[in-house]
Design a protein around this motif. Structure first.
Motif, PDB file in Angstrom:
ATOM      1  N   SER A  71      -4.025  35.512  11.201  1.00 50.43           N
ATOM      2  CA  SER A  71      -2.707  35.682  10.579  1.00 50.43           C
ATOM      3  C   SER A  71      -2.616  36.955   9.745  1.00 50.43           C
ATOM      4  N   SER A  72      -3.750  37.536   9.388  1.00 52.30           N
ATOM      5  CA  SER A  72      -3.710  38.758   8.579  1.00 52.30           C
ATOM      6  C   SER A  72      -3.313  39.990   9.375  1.00 52.30           C
ATOM      7  N   CYS A  73      -3.351  39.890  10.699  1.00 54.77           N
ATOM      8  CA  CYS A  73      -2.996  41.026  11.556  1.00 54.77           C
ATOM      9  C   CYS A  73      -1.532  40.905  11.961  1.00 54.77           C
ATOM     10  N   LEU A  74      -0.705  41.840  11.518  1.00 58.06           N
ATOM     11  CA  LEU A  74       0.719  41.776  11.833  1.00 58.06           C
ATOM     12  C   LEU A  74       1.031  42.376  13.193  1.00 58.06           C
ATOM     13  N   ILE A  75       0.452  43.521  13.513  1.00 61.43           N
ATOM     14  CA  ILE A  75       0.742  44.182  14.791  1.00 61.43           C
ATOM     15  C   ILE A  75      -0.535  44.224  15.624  1.00 61.43           C
ATOM     16  N   ASP A  76      -1.465  45.083  15.280  1.00 64.51           N
ATOM     17  CA  ASP A  76      -2.806  45.125  15.845  1.00 64.51           C
ATOM     18  C   ASP A  76      -3.713  45.769  14.808  1.00 64.51           C
TER      19      ASP A  76
ATOM     20  N   MET B 237      -4.900  35.588  22.185  1.00 63.60           N
ATOM     21  CA  MET B 237      -5.336  36.839  21.571  1.00 63.60           C
ATOM     22  C   MET B 237      -4.825  36.953  20.140  1.00 63.60           C
ATOM     23  N   LEU B 238      -3.571  36.516  19.892  1.00 66.07           N
ATOM     24  CA  LEU B 238      -3.032  36.537  18.534  1.00 66.07           C
ATOM     25  C   LEU B 238      -3.813  35.597  17.620  1.00 66.07           C
ATOM     26  N   ALA B 239      -4.188  34.432  18.146  1.00 66.04           N
ATOM     27  CA  ALA B 239      -4.972  33.495  17.341  1.00 66.04           C
ATOM     28  C   ALA B 239      -6.344  34.068  17.012  1.00 66.04           C
ATOM     29  N   TYR B 240      -6.911  34.824  17.936  1.00 67.60           N
ATOM     30  CA  TYR B 240      -8.215  35.449  17.692  1.00 67.60           C
ATOM     31  C   TYR B 240      -8.109  36.520  16.601  1.00 67.60           C
ATOM     32  N   ARG B 241      -7.011  37.255  16.572  1.00 67.08           N
ATOM     33  CA  ARG B 241      -6.826  38.279  15.539  1.00 67.08           C
ATOM     34  C   ARG B 241      -6.628  37.662  14.168  1.00 67.08           C
TER      35      ARG B 241
ATOM     36  N   ASP C  42       3.129  29.564  14.971  1.00 65.37           N
ATOM     37  CA  ASP C  42       3.303  29.063  13.601  1.00 65.37           C
ATOM     38  C   ASP C  42       2.098  29.396  12.734  1.00 65.37           C
ATOM     39  N   GLN C  43       0.908  29.276  13.303  1.00 63.83           N
ATOM     40  CA  GLN C  43      -0.295  29.590  12.533  1.00 63.83           C
ATOM     41  C   GLN C  43      -0.434  31.085  12.286  1.00 63.83           C
ATOM     42  N   VAL C  44      -0.168  31.887  13.331  1.00 58.13           N
ATOM     43  CA  VAL C  44      -0.347  33.331  13.204  1.00 58.13           C
ATOM     44  C   VAL C  44       0.663  33.921  12.240  1.00 58.13           C
ATOM     45  N   ARG C  45       1.893  33.461  12.279  1.00 52.58           N
ATOM     46  CA  ARG C  45       2.946  34.019  11.443  1.00 52.58           C
ATOM     47  C   ARG C  45       3.096  33.286  10.116  1.00 52.58           C
ATOM     48  N   GLU C  46       2.170  32.387   9.851  1.00 52.35           N
ATOM     49  CA  GLU C  46       2.082  31.730   8.543  1.00 52.35           C
ATOM     50  C   GLU C  46       3.392  31.022   8.172  1.00 52.35           C
ATOM     51  N   ILE C  47       3.899  30.223   9.106  1.00 51.05           N
ATOM     52  CA  ILE C  47       5.049  29.372   8.795  1.00 51.05           C
ATOM     53  C   ILE C  47       4.587  28.282   7.838  1.00 51.05           C
TER      54      ILE C  47
ATOM     55  N   ASN D  86       5.739  30.591  36.238  1.00 49.77           N
ATOM     56  CA  ASN D  86       4.378  30.161  35.919  1.00 49.77           C
ATOM     57  C   ASN D  86       3.504  31.342  35.517  1.00 49.77           C
ATOM     58  N   GLU D  87       3.692  32.472  36.186  1.00 45.94           N
ATOM     59  CA  GLU D  87       2.924  33.656  35.835  1.00 45.94           C
ATOM     60  C   GLU D  87       3.282  34.143  34.434  1.00 45.94           C
ATOM     61  N   SER D  88       4.566  34.118  34.091  1.00 48.62           N
ATOM     62  CA  SER D  88       4.980  34.522  32.744  1.00 48.62           C
ATOM     63  C   SER D  88       4.413  33.580  31.689  1.00 48.62           C
ATOM     64  N   ILE D  89       4.419  32.283  31.981  1.00 48.71           N
ATOM     65  CA  ILE D  89       3.865  31.323  31.016  1.00 48.71           C
ATOM     66  C   ILE D  89       2.371  31.545  30.837  1.00 48.71           C
ATOM     67  N   SER D  90       1.678  31.824  31.932  1.00 47.49           N
ATOM     68  CA  SER D  90       0.241  32.081  31.846  1.00 47.49           C
ATOM     69  C   SER D  90      -0.055  33.309  30.989  1.00 47.49           C
ATOM     70  N   LYS D  91       0.718  34.377  31.176  1.00 45.89           N
ATOM     71  CA  LYS D  91       0.529  35.576  30.360  1.00 45.89           C
ATOM     72  C   LYS D  91       0.832  35.297  28.890  1.00 45.89           C
ATOM     73  N   ALA D  92       1.861  34.486  28.632  1.00 45.64           N
ATOM     74  CA  ALA D  92       2.207  34.160  27.245  1.00 45.64           C
ATOM     75  C   ALA D  92       1.107  33.344  26.583  1.00 45.64           C
ATOM     76  N   LEU D  93       0.502  32.407  27.318  1.00 47.79           N
ATOM     77  CA  LEU D  93      -0.595  31.623  26.760  1.00 47.79           C
ATOM     78  C   LEU D  93      -1.800  32.501  26.446  1.00 47.79           C
ATOM     79  N   ASP D  94      -2.088  33.451  27.330  1.00 54.35           N
ATOM     80  CA  ASP D  94      -3.185  34.387  27.054  1.00 54.35           C
ATOM     81  C   ASP D  94      -2.872  35.265  25.839  1.00 54.35           C
ATOM     82  N   HIS D  95      -1.606  35.646  25.709  1.00 58.96           N
ATOM     83  CA  HIS D  95      -1.227  36.501  24.583  1.00 58.96           C
ATOM     84  C   HIS D  95      -1.367  35.765  23.256  1.00 58.96           C
ATOM     85  N   VAL D  96      -0.939  34.505  23.195  1.00 61.05           N
ATOM     86  CA  VAL D  96      -1.049  33.771  21.936  1.00 61.05           C
ATOM     87  C   VAL D  96      -2.507  33.471  21.610  1.00 61.05           C
TER      88      VAL D  96
END
Length: 833
Positions: free
Chosen positions: A622-627, A616-620, A469-474, A604-614
């Motif tokens: 909301s101004s970064c759409l792709i990379d 990384m998105l939070a670190y980038r 929600d924060q990254v995609r500016e909902i 559990n492994e998929s959830i862990s990867k998804a948490l790491d991915h978000v």
């Protein structure tokens, strides 16, 4: 085997790769004139060319002597006797009499390594030309530009953000409408398949969100995963598929696990309101804008508000199916169901008018399938103007509207060149059926559906949704936290069951962020891949009802001790023998037990990867759409487009002395009041030229991305392996040096293995037959010995068997044999009357 191999090679040297008239052409034939040759045939072709070159040289030398042949013929006849004598002398010395054999030609290559290197160079050049031809052919196709152009990918992500915000607003509307119904006295209906531990839902929206209502399917209803059964599994999709994941079993048309009964709140707003139409068999060169424009021509209420495309069908090496290569499915979203119905009615009327004249008899003989709604058929035809949107043509010779030079043919015919773009049209098919019933539903396994996972999964889902929600500016008020407080105001949220919070959050993730929690924990790039089933988010996952009871029974059958405690008295335990410390908390025991399950470990492994991915998105931000790299390249291309547009407008205008502006195109020369009116004219009337110039700004970036692409979406090339194996399809792999592996050695190895296996089976059959014959012979010999022994025993007892009696010759004589006379016949007396 070696001799057979060369013998087969000889027979297959003259390959025949012709194709029958009725067979469908291979997708690669559009980008390659001839198939690639395997190394063996390639070498044979080189040897043939070398032999022909030597033959031509011999013929040239022979032609020089033909003019002296007639003059030397007489002299040759006179010297024939002398030549014969000399040949006899040569025979006496031991030299051969007759013509000498021609010398062996020099080998083409010095070593096998040199031959392999030369063939690799031929292979690389063929594949490089193949992929470049493919690039030029699909350069202006929308799917191809979205894949390679950073700016097109950037615009696609920006469009997806707008859709996410709109869907979040619709999610909020659904909650408000359901709360208003509750306040007006409408009693929410509890799903009959809902577990007993969940109380009545607060409102109908919560009832439609609950996922713990899946029923265990019977063996006759078990099917493979939906996205694996479809031919769309071969589509080009940027999201990873969990093809080998046994998390769920998809049920199509099962009685209880249908979308009509459960999880209606997980449907997208335009699917639930039946305001979306499905358009199939869209060719690759047709754009979404052209589809939308063609639909708008048949709309009298409101045109479609958005158009979404699925990924195109990319033919693979072992793909079999009737789907056309690089065609796709398009979904058009309308503002309301009334607008959609208006389109269908108008399009149906247009189809009827078009077919009234010359298709009436055919319709009477072959009635089309209809969906029962006022006689509207299930599929309607839509004619689309798909003229080249970029209009790459040579009508602007100097970049300032000058005419291109005339060709010799045009000069001879004295005809002016045709400056209009060639019209290109296609027909696509619009489905009139509702999309909601076709949404696939799956049932998760018992281990993943356990109540022991609910609290942990709720926390993970909340973290993922909050970050997205924060990254995609909902917008504030439409985010998940705000919606949960709207649904459960005050302290009510603290007393709500974790399962209801989890299910509402999963519905929010699927609808707003196109996120699949139970299958891969990945988000789709756009809604088109979700609706077409090409992404796991297209499937709604139901948890198995009474999963803890099923796991408990499985543990008891295996002899494990059932474990209870934790959040609820009935907790899940693993169906494997686990050593658990008695001092540990029961919830920790069950967590360890569940974690040992393979399906749970994978989730559990998929959830862990998804948490790491978000994270990384939070670190980038909301101004970064792709990379960062793609966004930077997109902004550079966008700036270049704007500069190109300004320069193009500047170069195609002529300002007169009185301030009026004239169009500089050689076929136009219209005069306008000032530059502002000229600019409107250029953008409106010559937009194809402007798009072509702006499109050139993407070419360099697309070519760079294409050259660096490891897995290009190209069909496999055809490699000619001779008449033995025919044409074999092989994938083209590699970025800077694309190559296709030569299948001929592998095929011959498989053929030799097959022949060896057949020979082994033949030898086994022969050995078995010989063994059976020997056994039969021994059996007959044994019987004869037994008969002889039995005859010997009988002779010892003065008994002679008739079959064992010796044959004796007896002479019969009929001389001096007294023969009795025959008896006299008695005469019958006649009776008197």
């Amino acid at each position: 085997m070696g001799g057979d191999r060369h013998r087969h090679h000889h027979h297959r040297h003259e390959s025949h790769h012709g194709r029958g008239k009725s067979s469908k052409p291979h997708p690669s034939e559009k980008y390659a004139v001839e198939p690639m040759l395997c190394q063996f045939l390639w070498k044979k072709e080189l040897e043939k060319d070398a032999k022909m070159a030597r033959g031509e040289e011999t013929l040239d030398k022979a032609g020089e002597g033909e003019r002296d042949l007639a003059m030397d013929q007489q002299k040759s006849n006179e010297d024939s006797e002398e030549n014969n004598a000399s040949s006899n002398n040569i025979d006496q010395e031991g030299e051969p009499n007759g013509e000498q054999s021609p010398p062996e030609p020099d080998p083409l290559f010095e070593s096998p390594e040199a031959e392999a290197e030369a063939y690799a160079d031929y292979n690389m050049k063929y594949c490089l030309n193949y992929v470049r031809t493919f690039f030029n052919h699909h350069l202006d196709d929308p799917w191809f530009r979205q894949r390679l152009s950073p700016l097109e990918a950037f615009r696609r992500a920006r469009k997806e953000r707008l859709r996410s915000n709109a869907e979040a607003a619709e999610f909020r509307k659904d909650i408000l409408n359901s709360l208003e119904e509750q306040q007006s006295g409408v009693i929410p209906k509890k799903d009959p398949d809902c577990p007993d531990y969940l109380g009545p839902p607060k409102c109908n929206f919560v009832s439609g969100c609950r996922l713990g209502v899946g029923t265990k399917p019977t063996a006759s209803l078990i099917a493979t995963p939906f996205y694996r059964r479809r031919t769309h599994s071969h589509y080009d999709d940027d999201a990873p598929h969990e093809d080998d994941s046994p998390h769920h079993i998809v049920l199509q048309g099962e009685d209880r696990n249908r979308i009509e009964r459960h999880a209606k709140s997980h449907l997208h707003s335009f699917i639930k309101s039946d305001a979306c139409v499905k358009i199939v068999d869209v060719p690759p060169h047709a754009t979404d804008e052209q589809i939308s424009a063609s639909l708008a021509e048949h709309c009298t209420v409101k045109p479609p508000s958005a158009v979404w495309s699925s990924a195109v069908f990319v033919p693979k090496e072992k793909t079999s199916g009737s789907a056309d290569p690089y065609h796709r499915t398009v979904y058009a979203v309308f503002p309301s169901r009334e607008a959609k119905d208006n389109l269908i009615e108008n399009l149906h009327r247009a189809n009827e008018d078009a077919s009234r004249g010359h298709h009436r008899e055919r319709e009477e003989r072959h009635p089309r399938s209809r969906d029962g709604r006022d006689g509207i058929p299930g599929v309607l035809h839509l004619d689309v103007d798909c003229t080249d949107v970029y209009g790459r043509r040579q009508v602007d010779a100097d970049g300032k509207g000058g005419a291109p030079p005339l060709t010799e043919e045009q000069k001879a015919s004295k005809k002016e060149p045709d400056l209009k773009l060639p019209t290109r049209r296609c027909t696509v098919f619009v489905s009139t059926a509702s999309l909601a019933p076709s949404q696939p539903v799956s049932v998760l396994s018992a281990a993943v559906s356990s109540r022991a996972r609910i609290a942990q999964d709720r926390d993970s889902v909340s973290t993922i949704a909050l970050t997205l929600d924060q990254v995609r500016e909902i917008k504030a008020g439409n985010r998940l936290d705000d919606l949960l407080r709207l649904l459960y105001p005050g302290n009510e949220l603290e007393n709500v069951d974790d399962e209801d919070i989890l299910d509402v959050s999963i519905a929010y993730l699927r609808r707003v962020h196109l996120f699949s929690f139970y299958n891969g924990c990945t988000a789709a790039s756009d809604v088109g891949n979700v609706l077409s089933g090409q992404h796991p988010a297209g499937t709604i996952h139901l948890r198995l009802r009474d999963a803890d009871e099923i796991l408990r029974k499985a543990a008891e059958e295996k002899g494990d001790h059932p474990m209870t405690g934790g959040v609820d008295e009935e907790k899940n335990e693993d169906n494997e023998n686990l050593e658990v410390d008695d001092n540990e908390d029961s919830s920790e025991k069950e967590g360890k037990a569940v974690a040992k399950d393979m399906l749970v470990m994978r989730l559990n492994e998929s959830i862990s990867k998804a948490l790491d991915h978000v994270k990384m998105l939070a670190y980038r931000g909301s101004s970064c759409l792709i990379d960062e790299e793609t966004d930077s390249a997109a902004r550079a291309i966008e700036l270049q487009e704007q500069q190109t547009k300004n320069e193009w407008i500047e170069n195609h205008g002529i300002i007169d002395g009185d301030g009026r502006a004239r169009c500089s195109f050689h076929f136009c020369h219209k005069l306008f009041k000032d530059r502002a009116f000229l600019q409107k004219h250029l953008i409106k009337k010559h937009s194809d030229q402007l798009r072509a110039e702006c499109g050139k700004c993407h070419d360099d970036a697309m070519m760079t991305a294409w050259d660096n692409d490891e897995n290009r979406p190209v069909p496999g090339v055809l490699i000619d392996c001779g008449s033995k194996f025919g044409l074999v399809t092989c994938a083209v792999k590699g970025s800077d040096k694309p190559m296709a592996a030569d299948p001929e050695p592998r095929l011959w190895k498989e053929e030799e293995e097959r022949m060896a296996e057949e020979e082994r089976k033949y030898q086994e059959r022969q050995a078995a037959a010989e063994a059976a014959a020997r056994a039969e012979e021994m059996e007959q010999k044994r019987r004869q010995e037994e008969l002889a022994a039995s005859a010997a025993e009988k002779r010892k007892g003065n008994f002679v068997d008739v079959d064992d009696m010796p044959e004796e010759k007896v002479e019969l004589s009929f001389e001096d044999v007294a023969v009795a006379p025959p008896p006299k016949k008695k005469k019958k007396k006649k009776k008197l009357l």
